[in-house]
Design a protein around this motif. Structure first.
Motif, short mmCIF file in Angstrom:
data_model
loop_
_atom_site.label_atom_id
_atom_site.label_comp_id
_atom_site.label_asym_id
_atom_site.label_seq_id
_atom_site.Cartn_x
_atom_site.Cartn_y
_atom_site.Cartn_z
N LEU A 18 -2.73 15.82 4.96
CA LEU A 18 -2.81 14.60 4.16
C LEU A 18 -4.12 13.85 4.41
N ALA A 19 -4.60 13.87 5.65
CA ALA A 19 -5.87 13.22 5.96
C ALA A 19 -7.02 13.91 5.23
N VAL A 20 -7.01 15.24 5.22
CA VAL A 20 -8.05 15.99 4.50
C VAL A 20 -7.98 15.68 3.02
N ARG A 21 -6.79 15.66 2.47
CA ARG A 21 -6.64 15.32 1.04
C ARG A 21 -7.20 13.93 0.75
N TYR A 22 -6.92 12.96 1.61
CA TYR A 22 -7.44 11.60 1.44
C TYR A 22 -8.97 11.59 1.50
N LEU A 23 -9.54 12.29 2.49
CA LEU A 23 -10.99 12.34 2.62
C LEU A 23 -11.65 12.98 1.40
N VAL A 24 -11.07 14.06 0.91
CA VAL A 24 -11.68 14.80 -0.19
C VAL A 24 -11.43 14.12 -1.54
N GLU A 25 -10.19 13.78 -1.82
CA GLU A 25 -9.86 13.25 -3.14
C GLU A 25 -10.19 11.77 -3.29
N ASP A 26 -9.82 10.97 -2.31
CA ASP A 26 -9.99 9.52 -2.45
C ASP A 26 -11.38 9.05 -2.01
N LEU A 27 -11.90 9.61 -0.93
CA LEU A 27 -13.20 9.17 -0.42
C LEU A 27 -14.34 10.07 -0.86
N LYS A 28 -14.06 11.07 -1.67
CA LYS A 28 -15.07 11.95 -2.27
C LYS A 28 -15.92 12.67 -1.23
N CYS A 29 -15.28 13.18 -0.20
CA CYS A 29 -15.95 13.95 0.84
C CYS A 29 -16.61 15.18 0.22
N ILE A 30 -17.82 15.48 0.66
CA ILE A 30 -18.54 16.66 0.21
C ILE A 30 -18.06 17.85 1.03
N VAL A 31 -17.60 18.90 0.36
CA VAL A 31 -17.13 20.11 1.05
C VAL A 31 -18.14 21.23 0.85
N PRO A 32 -18.13 22.21 1.77
CA PRO A 32 -19.07 23.32 1.62
C PRO A 32 -18.89 24.04 0.29
N ARG A 33 -20.00 24.48 -0.28
CA ARG A 33 -19.96 25.23 -1.53
C ARG A 33 -19.09 26.46 -1.39
N GLY A 34 -18.34 26.75 -2.41
CA GLY A 34 -17.52 27.95 -2.44
C GLY A 34 -16.18 27.83 -1.75
N MET A 35 -15.92 26.71 -1.09
CA MET A 35 -14.63 26.54 -0.42
C MET A 35 -13.56 26.30 -1.48
N LYS A 36 -12.52 27.10 -1.44
CA LYS A 36 -11.46 27.02 -2.44
C LYS A 36 -10.52 25.87 -2.15
N ALA A 37 -10.02 25.26 -3.23
CA ALA A 37 -9.06 24.16 -3.09
C ALA A 37 -7.81 24.61 -2.34
#
Length: 132
Positions: free
Chosen positions: A63-82
């Motif tokens: 849930l913390a990762v989802r919050y960081l990625v979806e709500d705070l627009k965290c940049i993830v490495p290219r090619g990393m699958k959802a």
């Protein structure tokens, strides 16, 4: 409810780190130079200060990762699958994020930038399997 706890925790963590590590003119690492590689577990942290280790259960981390990625627009490495980003963290799995926060804005989220170095890494366990 859990997302609100994640948000409150991150805000408190940023505040504590700002209070414990006052800005002394040291330049922050340029997020563009982080590169987001896929190497050892200390990727992209050399020269970055301060650090915080957060230990939690896999469901909370998910849930913390989802919050960081979806709500705070965290940049993830290219090619990393959802499917990998939002999967359950394995036992003893490691996630590494670099949060850039202006010292004067430490009490507010989102930080200036959030970069994901890796999510749900478990390669540190390989050596345990190789032992007799």
């Amino acid at each position: 409810m859990v997302k609100l706890r994640v948000k409150a925790f991150l805000e408190g963590l940023c505040q504590r780190m700002a209070a414990d590590h006052p800005c002394d003119g040291e330049a922050a690492a340029d997020p563009g130079t982080l590169g987001l590689p896929a190497g050892p577990a200390d990727d992209s942290t050399h020269g970055l200060a301060p650090h915080a280790l957060v230990v939690s259960h896999g469901a909370y981390m998910r849930l913390a990762v989802r919050y960081l990625v979806e709500d705070l627009k965290c940049i993830v490495p290219r090619g990393m699958k959802a499917s990998h980003i939002f999967s359950a963290c394995p036992n003893t799995g490691i996630c590494r994020f670099v949060l850039t926060v202006h010292h004067t804005d430490a009490a507010r989220l989102p930080p200036v930038a959030i970069h994901c170095v890796f999510i749900n890494r478990k390669d540190h366990l390989k050596s345990l399997k190789e032992q007799p």
